[in-house]
Structure formats: C-alpha cells, structure tokens
Write an enzyme that holds these catalytic residues in place. Sequence first.
Site, PDB file in Angstrom:
ATOM      1  N   SER A   3       0.848  -1.192   0.000  1.00 48.74           N
ATOM      2  CA  SER A   3       0.000   0.000   0.000  1.00 48.74           C
ATOM      3  C   SER A   3       0.885   1.244   0.000  1.00 48.74           C
ATOM      4  CB  SER A   3      -0.868  -0.023   1.265  1.00 48.74           C
ATOM      5  OG  SER A   3      -1.290   1.278   1.593  1.00 48.74           O
ATOM      6  N   TYR A   6      -2.222  -0.445  10.212  1.00 46.70           N
ATOM      7  CA  TYR A   6      -2.243  -0.805   8.779  1.00 46.70           C
ATOM      8  C   TYR A   6      -0.967  -0.326   8.095  1.00 46.70           C
ATOM      9  CZ  TYR A   6      -4.121  -1.221   3.999  1.00 46.70           C
ATOM     10  OH  TYR A   6      -4.322  -1.544   2.679  1.00 46.70           O
TER      11      TYR A   6
END
Length: 273
Positions: free
Chosen positions: A153, A166
């Site tokens: 990501s 995350y």
Amino acid sequence: MDNQFDVKGKVIAITGGGGVLCGAFARDLAQKGAKIAVLDFSYENASKVTEDINKNGGEAVTVEVDVLDKERLEKAKDETLSHFGRIDVLINGAGGNKKEATADPESMPFCDLPHDALQWVFNLNVLGTVLTSQVFGKVMTEQKSGTILNISSMNSYRPLTKIVAYSAAKAAINNFTQWLAVHMNQNYSTEIRVNAIAPGFFLTEQNRFLLLDEKTGEPTARGQQIVDHTPMGRYGKPEDLVGTVTWLISDAAKFVNGIIVPVDGGFSAYSGV
Ligand code: NAD
C-alpha cells in the site's frame, strides 16, 4: 498481446479473491486464460467471483480459507492442487484495516486503541501473508518454480495519518517481499520470484468510512486531500491494477524480483508542492 505477458494455463491462487481488488484480478486473469482458485474467508463472496468466471467461459474454483489458520491453509492448498494439479502463482490479497484500529484524537485516541483491534490488523496483513506463503510457497519450492505477489500500500512508504497498524503492517509486507525473494532464490530455486504491488487509493469497503461522509456520501476532507495529492486527480479503479499484476506474474517480468511497484496515479511522486 505480446506472448511474454501470456498467463494462459497458469494456476493462480488468490486470497481475498472474493474482495473488490482481488475479485477484479481473478476475473481479468481468468479472461486471459489462467485457472483461478478463488480463496476467501467468505465463501459467498468468493463463489460470486467463481460463478462469474465459469459463466463467462473461464475456469475457477471457490476455496474457503482463513489465512490465519495453518490447517485450513493446508486444506485449501490440497483442494487447489487436487482441482488443478499445480500452483504457479500465489497472490496474497487478503488484507485490510478496521475502524477500531484507526486513531482519531476525538473519537479514538492513539493511546486508547484496543489491543485486539491492533492485533487483528497486524495479523491479517502480515501473518496472513507469511502463513499463506509458507503453505503455498512449499509447493513452489518442491516444483522449483513459481511466483508470489503480495499486496502492499502507499502507507508502506510513508504512513498516512490515523491508520497506524495498517501502515506499519504494509511496511512489513515490503520488507517480507524482499526477504522472501532472496530466501527462495538462495535456498530453493532461482525460478521463484516474489514481488508486490503498492496500490494507491481505491474506494472500497475497508476505507469508505474514512473517505466518504456516511450521511451525505460526499468526500470527507481526507478523501478530498487524497484526490488533491494524486496528480492524476482521481481514485484508482480496480482495472487500473490488472496490467501491472499480469506483468509481474508473467514471463515479461522474469528477471524482476523483490520489488514493490507503486500503482498510484503519481501519489508517491508528488511532494504536495
Ligand atoms: P476487500 O475488503 O474488498 O477484500 C478483502 C477480502 O479478504 C474480502 O473478500 C475478505 O473476505 C477477505 N478476507 C478477510 N480476512 C480474511 C481471512 N482471514 N482469510 C481469508 N480471506 C480473508 O479489500 P480490497 O480493497 O479489495 O483489498 C485487497 C488488498 O489490497 C488488501 O490487502 C488491501 O489491504 C490492499 N489495498 C487496498 C487498497 C484500497 O484502496 N482498497 C489500497 C492499497 C492496498
């Protein structure tokens, strides 16, 4: 299409295959002639993707799995092998964030984030990828070839505000991608490649609460900031990723190993000024 990009006949196991991004990968790769094992926690979501593929002349099977359960992973690997006979590619797509692990000084201060929510995010994104790579990677070490594609990501390079667990978990994915690429080559086969893609921003269930106002459906300030910081001026669409996925798992990338490819509309290139 140039032959080097051919994925016809390749057996591809995709975890999170019932989800938005990996469902799109599954459909696209099946259309290109690959045989797809759609692995997901949600049998229902995975089956929708499988049915779609089979209805359109492709070849897919639904395999229920929990990427955090080694026994169920072993069973999923056996089911995939008994259906297709081999496994050429693993896409580690199961991952995500949750609201409870998202820091907000007003509603959920960092210092109060619950242990179980932080653990959930680390486990799903990091451990889920490592355990699945152990089980499906074993097949590749035995057949001396294969490709693993992890999903990182933008947060992995420089963390975005709020999503603490995350961001750290996806940074670990980049590190693990490099580690496993080297480990596979040095110990098992120089014909095993491990890479990752780092998607920019795609509007999906896991980030909708951050990017769209629940009541009005209008972009939140954060959502607007993301689009403003993306030189191409929009969120990504799942189909924006499939070319890079196809490249990385095909022979076109046969000397590409241990890298993380941003597919982000320029987000990571832009300093904001
Ligand atoms: P999604 O929520 O649509 O799909 C995730 C899928 O994983 C779901 O079908 C879910 O059932 C499955 N899953 C969850 N826990 C599981 C488990 N324990 N075992 C097996 N399957 C499980 O998410 P998405 O947006 O399509 O994201 C796919 C991947 O891309 C994730 O790794 C995510 O972190 C990453 N990613 C997403 C974005 C984005 O903007 N959406 C950006 C960058 C990276």
